[in-house]
Design an enzyme around this catalytic site. Structure first.
Site: not given
Length: 380
Positions: A95, A269, A307, A309, A312, A338
């Site tokens: 930015d 974002d 989930c 991931c 998890c 997560h």
């Protein structure tokens, strides 16, 4: 000279303005709509580059203002640029530093030339201009740079917003002239104008006349009602070129990602998923889960049973709650992983829904599951 970053439109959904596309950068090609994790200090808090790749992150953000103050852009440039400095070989967006100047510094003086303000760390007097912002970003070596702009607070009077948006357009032209490396660093313009449609229209016209490689929509998600944000998005995105990427700055709640995609946004974002993770709040298919709560002390299920991931698959709510309550860093690493995975996978699901012309149906199902349709539903 061709732009360093280009956008390939694959499909526009027939029932909405949602777009499926690809963002081509010097460090890889990434499918859109996409969520970009924020790495303010050249790191996404508690995450390693390997973990970010593992979860499917493509482009990450770094902060021009903070890296200017420390370690200094000259050190990053000496290291070979941000990619080498932080060992990240995929996309990086920086930015302009403008938002931090206006949000962190209580004492500031805005002029046509730039902004006088004080370093929020030590009180030192600083001066940031459009040219200086671009020089810092050139030294950092990001793939995508942002033009230096002012993001006025909400609410804001029409007269102030008009003066600010017009100055932002003039600064944008100066930023374009200042970019020393357009062949490897693309500069995006930022459409401002607050909640005033005529100012948004003029800002978009000013910036598109300069033919930026991409465009961001700034000044939203700053305190205005959700309905206002969606209304301004629906009005503004059609004013931007269809063959350029569209980036909605600072938005990361699940409902806003879906609503933004419906209205033609390609890039998002936000610090939200990492920030709330450090407070022990997790995103799940059925809404927010505050892992600190006592009811999870003996709950040996994963954070989110829907989930897949690595967190998890490997750890229980009870264990993560113990770590968070004990203020163990590993606990915050797990909740952060997560949450980022949840949003990155959410955008993958959004892309699939666009491909199959069922994004509105997906929104209805997801909102119902998450709890956004309840009368007392609260956002993050």
């Amino acid at each position: 000279m061709s732009a360093a970053v280009t956008y390939e439109l694959i499909k526009t959904e027939k029932n909405t303005g949602a777009r499926l596309g690809r963002l081509h950068t010097p460090h890889g090609t990434f499918e859109t709509p996409m969520f970009m994790p924020v790495g303010t200090q050249a790191t996404v808090k508690t995450m390693s580059p390997r973990e970010l790749k593992e979860m499917g992150a493509g482009v990450i953000l770094s902060n021009t203002y903070h890296l200017w103050l420390r370690p200094g852009e000259e050190i990053v440039e000496e290291a070979g640029g941000l990619h080498r400095f932080m060992n990240w070989d995929q996309g990086i967006l920086t930015d302009s530093g403008g938002f931090q100047v206006f949000s962190l510094s209580k004492l500031r003086d805005i002029s046509e030339e730039g902004v006088h303000f004080r370093n929020h760390l030590n009180g030192e007097k600083l001066f940031l201009t459009p040219e200086k912002s671009i020089a810092i970003q050139n030294a950092l070596g990001s793939d995508i740079m942002m033009a230096f702009d002012e993001c006025p607070p909400y609410p804001c009077t029409y007269d102030y917003m008009k003066e600010s948006a017009e100055r932002t357009s003039r600064w944008a032209e100066r930023c374009l002239r200042a970019n020393k490396h357009p062949e490897r660093q693309s500069l995006f313009g930022i459409v401002q104008g607050g909640g005033y449609k005529d100012l948004r229209k003029q800002s978009a016209a000013d910036l598109t006349s300069l033919d930026f490689p991409g465009y961001a929509i700034g000044g939203l998600s700053v305190g205005e009602p959700k309905e206002t944000m969606n209304e301004i998005l629906a009005f503004t995105t059609p004013l931007l070129p269809a063959d350029k990427p569209r980036y909605l700055m600072g938005v990361g709640s699940p409902d806003s990602l879906i609503d933004g995609a419906i209205r033609g946004i390609d890039m998002f974002d936000c610090v939200l998923p990492t920030r709330i993770a450090r407070n022990g709040t997790c995103m799940t298919e059925h809404g927010r889960l505050v892992i600190r709560n006592a009811k999870y002390a003996r709950d040996f299920r994963p954070i989110d049973e829907h989930c897949d991931c690595s967190v998890c698959r490997s750890y229980s709510r009870a264990y993560i709650r113990h770590l968070v309550k004990a203020n163990e860093t590993f606990g915050f690493r797990l909740t952060t992983y997560h949450n980022l995975y949840f949003l990155i996978k959410l955008m993958k699901r959004v892309r699939s829904a666009i491909l199959e012309d069922r994004l509105l149906e997906f929104k209805e199902t997801f909102f119902e599951s998450y709890g956004f349709n309840k009368p007392d539903a609260k956002n993050f």
